[in-house]
Design a protein around this motif. Structure first.
Motif, mmCIF file in Angstrom:
data_model
loop_
_atom_site.group_PDB
_atom_site.id
_atom_site.type_symbol
_atom_site.label_atom_id
_atom_site.label_comp_id
_atom_site.label_asym_id
_atom_site.label_seq_id
_atom_site.Cartn_x
_atom_site.Cartn_y
_atom_site.Cartn_z
ATOM 1 N N HIS A 74 -8.467 17.902 4.838
ATOM 2 C CA HIS A 74 -8.466 19.282 4.537
ATOM 3 C C HIS A 74 -7.798 19.819 3.218
ATOM 4 N N PRO A 75 -8.502 20.610 2.265
ATOM 5 C CA PRO A 75 -8.001 21.013 1.069
ATOM 6 C C PRO A 75 -6.584 21.435 1.093
ATOM 7 N N LEU A 76 -5.882 20.975 0.275
ATOM 8 C CA LEU A 76 -4.360 21.471 0.201
ATOM 9 C C LEU A 76 -3.922 22.702 -0.649
ATOM 10 N N ALA A 77 -3.040 23.411 -0.223
ATOM 11 C CA ALA A 77 -2.978 24.783 -1.275
ATOM 12 C C ALA A 77 -1.550 24.435 -1.797
ATOM 13 N N TYR A 78 -0.790 23.435 -1.451
ATOM 14 C CA TYR A 78 0.699 23.180 -1.995
ATOM 15 C C TYR A 78 1.097 21.911 -1.618
ATOM 16 N N ALA A 79 1.669 21.232 -2.554
ATOM 17 C CA ALA A 79 2.246 19.714 -2.116
ATOM 18 C C ALA A 79 3.587 19.703 -3.012
ATOM 19 N N PHE A 80 4.772 19.371 -2.310
ATOM 20 C CA PHE A 80 5.885 19.258 -2.801
ATOM 21 C C PHE A 80 6.560 17.565 -2.669
ATOM 22 N N LYS A 81 6.683 16.792 -3.478
ATOM 23 C CA LYS A 81 7.326 15.563 -3.175
ATOM 24 C C LYS A 81 8.844 15.921 -2.702
ATOM 25 N N ASN A 82 9.624 15.750 -1.190
ATOM 26 C CA ASN A 82 10.840 16.323 -1.252
ATOM 27 C C ASN A 82 11.557 14.916 -0.929
ATOM 28 N N SER A 83 10.936 13.675 -1.100
ATOM 29 C CA SER A 83 11.773 12.647 -1.075
ATOM 30 C C SER A 83 10.981 11.345 -1.733
ATOM 31 N N ASP A 84 11.776 9.960 -1.789
ATOM 32 C CA ASP A 84 10.879 9.316 -2.261
ATOM 33 C C ASP A 84 9.793 8.494 -1.674
ATOM 34 N N VAL A 85 9.735 8.920 -0.247
ATOM 35 C CA VAL A 85 8.713 8.447 0.658
ATOM 36 C C VAL A 85 7.939 9.429 1.261
ATOM 37 N N GLY A 86 7.791 10.651 0.668
ATOM 38 C CA GLY A 86 6.840 11.647 1.359
ATOM 39 C C GLY A 86 6.962 13.045 0.690
ATOM 40 N N TYR A 87 6.038 13.887 1.162
ATOM 41 C CA TYR A 87 5.751 15.099 0.875
ATOM 42 C C TYR A 87 6.138 16.120 1.948
ATOM 43 N N LYS A 88 6.151 17.525 1.573
ATOM 44 C CA LYS A 88 5.976 18.545 2.307
ATOM 45 C C LYS A 88 4.573 19.354 1.692
ATOM 46 N N VAL A 89 3.782 19.783 2.639
ATOM 47 C CA VAL A 89 2.546 20.049 2.012
ATOM 48 C C VAL A 89 1.890 21.507 3.098
ATOM 49 N N LEU A 90 1.286 22.208 2.358
ATOM 50 C CA LEU A 90 0.410 23.308 3.031
ATOM 51 C C LEU A 90 -0.916 23.065 2.892
ATOM 52 N N PHE A 91 -1.517 23.049 3.888
ATOM 53 C CA PHE A 91 -3.205 23.119 3.812
ATOM 54 C C PHE A 91 -3.658 24.525 3.509
ATOM 55 N N MET A 138 0.644 -1.058 0.134
ATOM 56 C CA MET A 138 0.157 -0.088 -0.035
ATOM 57 C C MET A 138 0.781 1.241 0.104
ATOM 58 N N LYS A 139 2.127 1.276 0.068
ATOM 59 C CA LYS A 139 2.962 2.163 0.069
ATOM 60 C C LYS A 139 3.020 3.083 -0.966
ATOM 61 N N ASP A 140 2.904 2.629 -2.163
ATOM 62 C CA ASP A 140 2.778 3.587 -3.370
ATOM 63 C C ASP A 140 1.610 4.338 -3.643
ATOM 64 N N ARG A 141 0.514 3.624 -3.165
ATOM 65 C CA ARG A 141 -0.952 4.004 -3.007
ATOM 66 C C ARG A 141 -0.897 5.636 -2.222
ATOM 67 N N TYR A 142 -0.355 5.420 -1.051
ATOM 68 C CA TYR A 142 -0.467 6.661 0.021
ATOM 69 C C TYR A 142 0.617 7.717 -0.590
ATOM 70 N N ILE A 143 1.552 7.257 -1.113
ATOM 71 C CA ILE A 143 2.617 8.348 -1.823
ATOM 72 C C ILE A 143 2.148 8.927 -3.055
ATOM 73 N N ASP A 144 1.623 8.018 -3.763
ATOM 74 C CA ASP A 144 1.471 8.923 -5.147
ATOM 75 C C ASP A 144 0.064 9.292 -5.130
ATOM 76 N N ARG A 145 -1.094 9.066 -4.295
ATOM 77 C CA ARG A 145 -2.097 9.883 -4.358
ATOM 78 C C ARG A 145 -2.456 10.521 -3.266
ATOM 79 N N LEU A 146 -2.564 11.612 -3.214
ATOM 80 C CA LEU A 146 -2.879 12.621 -1.834
ATOM 81 C C LEU A 146 -4.458 12.820 -1.530
ATOM 82 N N ASP A 147 -5.137 11.967 -1.986
ATOM 83 C CA ASP A 147 -6.746 12.124 -1.779
ATOM 84 C C ASP A 147 -6.785 12.029 -0.341
ATOM 85 N N TRP A 148 -6.065 11.225 0.393
ATOM 86 C CA TRP A 148 -6.407 10.926 1.846
ATOM 87 C C TRP A 148 -5.992 12.265 2.489
#
Length: 258
Positions: free
Chosen positions: A71-88, A56-66
């Motif tokens: 809460h709606p996202l204003a910005y999302a940046f994939k900063n590593s192979d396993v995660g993101y930095k995001v601004l709500f 399930m790892k790719d599902r939760y990395i590649d899709r940010l619907d969760w």
């Protein structure tokens, strides 16, 4: 609702979303939203790990619907192979990573707080790291302070040949970092949430005596020689600096300053 309450509730909301989506096992809060909530303030953000079922790892990395469903996202940046930095949209900033359970067996991380877990999941020990944490502290003054002194000399040489950015980094960066690595040997450390990944974190509370001198040691791009002389003066107070090298550092700084 104040900032702390808002952050903690956002994490709880993420946990509820993970439960609805399925495939997740644990939501770990780390950093100031982990076991160190006492240090949260209005400038804190969210740091968390999502541990998922195998496959399930790719599902939760590649899709940010969760996250969008939380809460709606204003910005999302994939900063590593396993995660993101995001601004709500409401201004909450978050950094997260997604792992399978087996990956945390060799990962270095600070102790986390279980915010949510799947009902049948019982490995609560996952909140504590199995791998040893790194140490940025040295147990002897000789090598770090020798490096700091030579950083001053090399940095001043670069400043003299107009390599000013490199000089800033050598003198106000590398030399200071070397001092930080042995600061616990030079000044009693106040026990205030040390960070094994960033020795500069919360320095002002952990080493207030040294912090009071830092402004003179880090004077900026246009005052590199002045910064170097202040660092040298500090080193001479705490360590038997080689006199010849000290003279050369002062000579270089004086020549640059005209």
């Amino acid at each position: 609702m104040d900032r702390k309450e808002l952050l903690l509730e956002r994490l709880n909301e993420i946990g509820r979303t993970l439960e609805r989506k399925g495939g997740a096992l644990v939501l770990l809060g780390v950093g100031s939203v982990g076991v160190e909530t006492a240090r949260m303030d209005e400038y804190s953000d969210l740091d968390f790990f999502v541990i998922v079922e195998p496959g399930m790892k790719d599902r939760y990395i590649d899709r940010l619907d969760w996250l969008e469903d939380t809460h709606p996202l204003a910005y999302a940046f994939k900063n590593s192979d396993v995660g993101y930095k995001v601004l709500f949209e409401d201004g909450i900033f978050a950094e997260y990573a997604v792992f399978e359970e087996r990956e945390l067996a060799t990962a270095a991380y600070t102790e986390g707080r279980i915010v949510w877990k799947e009902a049948r999941y019982d490995n609560t020990a996952i909140a504590k790291p199995a791998a040893p944490l790194p140490s940025q502290k040295q147990d002897s003054l000789d090598h770090p302070l020798g490096e700091a002194l030579t950083n001053l000399y090399v940095g001043l040489g670069r400043y003299a040949r107009e390599e000013r950015l490199s000089a800033v980094r050598f003198i106000q960066g590398h030399a200071i970092d070397r001092i930080l690595s042995v600061l616990h040997l030079l000044e009693p450390e106040v026990d205030y949430y040390p960070d094994p990944f960033g020795n500069e974190r919360r320095l002002e509370k952990r080493f207030p005596g040294f912090a009071a001198k830092l402004g003179d040691m880090i004077q900026g791009y246009d005052r590199v020689p002045e910064s170097a002389l202040c660092i040298l003066a500090f080193l001479e107070e705490v360590y038997p600096v080689n006199q010849r090298l000290s003279e050369e550092i002062r000579r270089l700084a004086g020549r640059i300053r005209g």
